[in-house]
Design a protein around this motif. Structure first.
Motif, PDB file in Angstrom:
ATOM      1  N   MET A  60       0.834  -1.206   0.000  1.00 40.60           N
ATOM      2  CA  MET A  60       0.000   0.000   0.000  1.00 40.60           C
ATOM      3  C   MET A  60       0.865   1.251   0.000  1.00 40.60           C
ATOM      4  SD  MET A  60      -3.102  -1.128   2.578  1.00 40.60           S
ATOM      5  CE  MET A  60      -3.979   0.425   2.338  1.00 40.60           C
ATOM      6  N   LYS A  61       1.941   1.237   0.780  1.00 39.75           N
ATOM      7  CA  LYS A  61       2.839   2.394   0.836  1.00 39.75           C
ATOM      8  C   LYS A  61       3.494   2.632  -0.522  1.00 39.75           C
ATOM      9  CE  LYS A  61       6.902   1.780   2.483  1.00 39.75           C
ATOM     10  NZ  LYS A  61       8.052   1.485   3.376  1.00 39.75           N
ATOM     11  N   TYR A  62       4.008   1.561  -1.131  1.00 45.38           N
ATOM     12  CA  TYR A  62       4.652   1.712  -2.435  1.00 45.38           C
ATOM     13  C   TYR A  62       3.659   2.176  -3.496  1.00 45.38           C
ATOM     14  CZ  TYR A  62       8.580  -0.968  -0.460  1.00 45.38           C
ATOM     15  OH  TYR A  62       9.634  -1.409   0.302  1.00 45.38           O
ATOM     16  N   ALA A  63       2.436   1.667  -3.419  1.00 47.42           N
ATOM     17  CA  ALA A  63       1.410   2.064  -4.397  1.00 47.42           C
ATOM     18  C   ALA A  63       1.089   3.544  -4.266  1.00 47.42           C
ATOM     19  CB  ALA A  63       0.152   1.225  -4.198  1.00 47.42           C
TER      20      ALA A  63
ATOM     21  N   ILE B 255       5.407   1.401  -7.674  1.00 50.07           N
ATOM     22  CA  ILE B 255       5.057   0.095  -8.227  1.00 50.07           C
ATOM     23  C   ILE B 255       3.812   0.248  -9.096  1.00 50.07           C
ATOM     24  CG2 ILE B 255       6.082  -1.228  -6.348  1.00 50.07           C
ATOM     25  CD1 ILE B 255       3.270  -1.578  -5.187  1.00 50.07           C
ATOM     26  N   LEU B 256       3.586  -0.709  -9.962  1.00 51.21           N
ATOM     27  CA  LEU B 256       2.506  -0.612 -10.933  1.00 51.21           C
ATOM     28  C   LEU B 256       1.382  -1.605 -10.647  1.00 51.21           C
ATOM     29  CD1 LEU B 256       4.690  -0.421 -14.161  1.00 51.21           C
ATOM     30  CD2 LEU B 256       3.606   1.484 -12.949  1.00 51.21           C
ATOM     31  N   PRO B 257       0.160  -1.237 -10.963  1.00 54.36           N
ATOM     32  CA  PRO B 257      -0.954  -2.191 -10.851  1.00 54.36           C
ATOM     33  C   PRO B 257      -0.879  -3.219 -11.972  1.00 54.36           C
ATOM     34  CG  PRO B 257      -1.722  -0.136 -11.801  1.00 54.36           C
ATOM     35  CD  PRO B 257      -0.287   0.098 -11.394  1.00 54.36           C
ATOM     36  N   ILE B 258      -1.433  -4.392 -11.731  1.00 54.29           N
ATOM     37  CA  ILE B 258      -1.290  -5.479 -12.709  1.00 54.29           C
ATOM     38  C   ILE B 258      -2.638  -5.977 -13.234  1.00 54.29           C
ATOM     39  CG2 ILE B 258       0.875  -6.219 -11.647  1.00 54.29           C
ATOM     40  CD1 ILE B 258      -0.726  -8.583 -10.450  1.00 54.29           C
ATOM     41  N   ASN B 259      -3.725  -5.314 -12.897  1.00 57.46           N
ATOM     42  CA  ASN B 259      -5.059  -5.809 -13.270  1.00 57.46           C
ATOM     43  C   ASN B 259      -5.167  -6.165 -14.747  1.00 57.46           C
ATOM     44  OD1 ASN B 259      -4.975  -3.919 -11.024  1.00 57.46           O
ATOM     45  ND2 ASN B 259      -7.170  -4.283 -10.792  1.00 57.46           N
ATOM     46  N   ASP B 260      -4.829  -5.210 -15.616  1.00 57.88           N
ATOM     47  CA  ASP B 260      -4.976  -5.440 -17.053  1.00 57.88           C
ATOM     48  C   ASP B 260      -3.992  -6.486 -17.568  1.00 57.88           C
ATOM     49  OD1 ASP B 260      -6.996  -3.635 -17.069  1.00 57.88           O
ATOM     50  OD2 ASP B 260      -5.911  -2.065 -18.157  1.00 57.88           O
ATOM     51  N   LEU B 261      -2.817  -6.537 -16.963  1.00 53.11           N
ATOM     52  CA  LEU B 261      -1.834  -7.536 -17.365  1.00 53.11           C
ATOM     53  C   LEU B 261      -2.355  -8.941 -17.114  1.00 53.11           C
ATOM     54  CD1 LEU B 261       1.431  -5.893 -16.027  1.00 53.11           C
ATOM     55  CD2 LEU B 261       0.864  -6.309 -18.413  1.00 53.11           C
ATOM     56  N   LEU B 262      -3.008  -9.116 -15.991  1.00 54.85           N
ATOM     57  CA  LEU B 262      -3.589 -10.417 -15.673  1.00 54.85           C
ATOM     58  C   LEU B 262      -4.599 -10.831 -16.735  1.00 54.85           C
ATOM     59  CD1 LEU B 262      -4.188 -10.036 -11.827  1.00 54.85           C
ATOM     60  CD2 LEU B 262      -2.633 -11.649 -12.927  1.00 54.85           C
ATOM     61  N   GLU B 263      -5.400  -9.891 -17.168  1.00 57.77           N
ATOM     62  CA  GLU B 263      -6.451 -10.200 -18.128  1.00 57.77           C
ATOM     63  C   GLU B 263      -5.908 -10.432 -19.534  1.00 57.77           C
ATOM     64  OE1 GLU B 263      -9.620 -10.754 -17.317  1.00 57.77           O
ATOM     65  OE2 GLU B 263      -8.902 -10.490 -15.259  1.00 57.77           O
TER      66      GLU B 263
END
Length: 485
Positions: A149-152, A157-165
């Protein structure tokens, strides 16, 4: 090996997977770079990718799920903790095998375990170019939910939601196969930034076990106890009747515990015969109300029982201060076992010399005891599988091509990749099971582990480094002849 049986090795790969995948989501198609080249899309643009995984004609990617992953060789920079100084990741067979398979070369930035998180923080602060940060199997190197949470919030750091999909097949499939997994790794802002370890293991979900020495029972003429009264009687016999049969009636320890894990505590198993006790916060739901076990009269009765055992010299006094390592050394002093009853999550309860029978073969985990009011219970923790407080890894905002990282990791979530990661290649780390053999869960075995002895060429996989936690359990469909619980 079924997909629902992927174990911590899969989790370990997940750790890797997660980190890499966090690298991007973009409105543009992420493009892979040739070795030594630069990405056509900036990290921020790549991080928002929502395009199809089908590569464009000018893309360096091959079709998702095929190998090699890229047409022209790519290079990625990976931060890693050096858990085993003697382990040479550069020359390891798995490193060379996977580079040939994927056409992706890894530059490993290895750092001592004790300094690892400090090194990562400095790298984040200086915007050092990193494509993937691996969190190992140790709490010292892992990233907690608070860390993530702190890094976000800092944007490092980057979110990975779309990468997963769009850039995973096996990882997405595994996430969807386990109810609650996506939810537990999603932060309050609605994004997934890091993949927690996945460890579908029996001893993690049911950690309140009591291991009883079966040779002791045989020597004193008793069966495994089923009630707290029978348990007391058994311990008295262990204390007084030379239970290990070595002629010394004073070297047995009826029961011994430790404090560095909930399952090894003396009270976790025994108190559950009186009232639900998880060994942790001791809270449970009763008629829809959160109830504190320690404030209930049944808890007081349980304490009286434990006090009786202690006053009868049936509990090793150091059980309330020592660690499991110390406890296990006590039970490893002689060929004959010293300890009769040992609460523990799993069968690691002492050793013997090389070529002697494994110590744990003397022991059996017994069912929960029935208490004075007929209660027989134990903790079941399904969500422990996801280990949400020990995130596996992170993808920095400096990652050149997050989609590349996700694709690089995705194979490890397949049946083939998981088996290779845990055991290595067929014929070296494992072999086909014997006809008719079954796994530890009773289903047909899908493989048989080859047990290596000192002097054999040690066939170490990436499980030897913190990419994969070294405490990884095996899929339940392994041959039951393998010495693993």
């Amino acid at each position: 090996m079924k997909k629902t049986r992927l174990t911590m090795v899969a989790a370990s790969i997940l750790a890797v997977l997660l980190v890499l995948s966090a690298c991007g989501q973009s409105t543009q198609q992420p493009t892979s770079t040739a070795a030594g080249g630069s990405s056509a899309a900036s990290p921020s643009a790549t991080a928002q990718s929502s395009q199809s995984a089908q590569p464009a004609e000018d893309s360096n990617f091959n079709e998702l799920g095929t190998f090699p992953i890229v047409k022209e060789k790519e290079t990625i920079n990976v931060y890693h903790s050096l858990g085993e100084p003697e382990f040479d990741v550069e020359t390891n067979w798995m490193t060379q095998y996977y580079e040939e398979k994927t056409n992706i070369h890894v530059v490993w930035n290895m750092h001592p375990v004790e300094q690892y998180k400090e090194k990562v923080n400095l790298a984040f602060a200086s915007s050092e170019q990193i494509d993937f940060v691996v969190a190992g199997g140790s709490p010292v190197t892992s990233f907690s939910r608070t860390d993530v949470m702190k890094y976000a919030e800092q944007g490092v750091i980057l979110p990975i939601n779309d990468l997963l999909e769009n850039h995973s097949i096996h990882m997405k499939e595994q996430l969807d196969a386990y109810e609650g997994w996506r939810e537990i790794i999603t932060l309050p802002d609605g994004n997934i930034y890091a993949m927690p370890r996945m460890n579908e293991c029996y001893h993690c979900m049911y950690y309140g076990k009591m291991w009883i020495n079966q040779e002791f029972l045989k020597n004193v003429g008793l069966e495994n106890p089923t009630t707290i009264e029978e348990f007391h009687t058994m311990l008295l016999a262990f204390r007084d009747q030379d239970a290990n049969g070595n002629g010394d009636p004073n070297d047995e320890i009826p029961m011994i515990g430790a404090i560095d894990t909930f399952g090894s505590k003396i009270d976790t198993y025994l108190m559950s015969a009186f009232i639900y006790d998880d060994g942790e916060n001791r809270l449970f739901l009763r008629d829809g109300t959160v109830t504190a076990a320690f404030a209930q009269p049944e808890f007081q009765e349980g304490l009286k029982y434990l006090n009786m055992l202690f006053n009868d010299d049936l509990i090793y006094k150091e059980s309330f201060t020592q660690t499991r390592d110390v406890r296990n050394k006590i039970n490893s002093q002689k060929y004959e076992s010293i300890c009769g009853a040992m609460p523990n999550t799993h069968h690691v309860i002492g050793t013997r010399e090389v070529d002697e029978p494994a110590r744990w073969l003397d022991y059996k985990a017994i069912p929960p005891l029935v208490g004075p009011n007929g209660l027989q219970t134990t903790r079941y923790d399904y969500y422990n599988n996801f280990q949400s407080e020990r995130t596996a890894g992170l993808i920095p905002d400096t990652c050149k091509d997050p989609a590349l990282i996700m694709r690089w990791l995705d194979w490890f979530m397949s049946e083939e990749g998981t088996t290779m990661l845990i055991l290595g290649e067929e014929g070296l780390g494992w072999e086909q099971p014997d006809p008719g053999s079954t796994g530890v869960d009773g289903t047909p075995a899908t493989y048989k582990i080859k047990v290596l002895k000192p002097g054999d060429d040690y066939y170490k996989t990436w499980c030897g480094i913190s990419t994969s936690p070294t405490s990884a359990t095996r899929p339940s469909a392994m041959a039951s002849s393998s010495p693993t619980i």
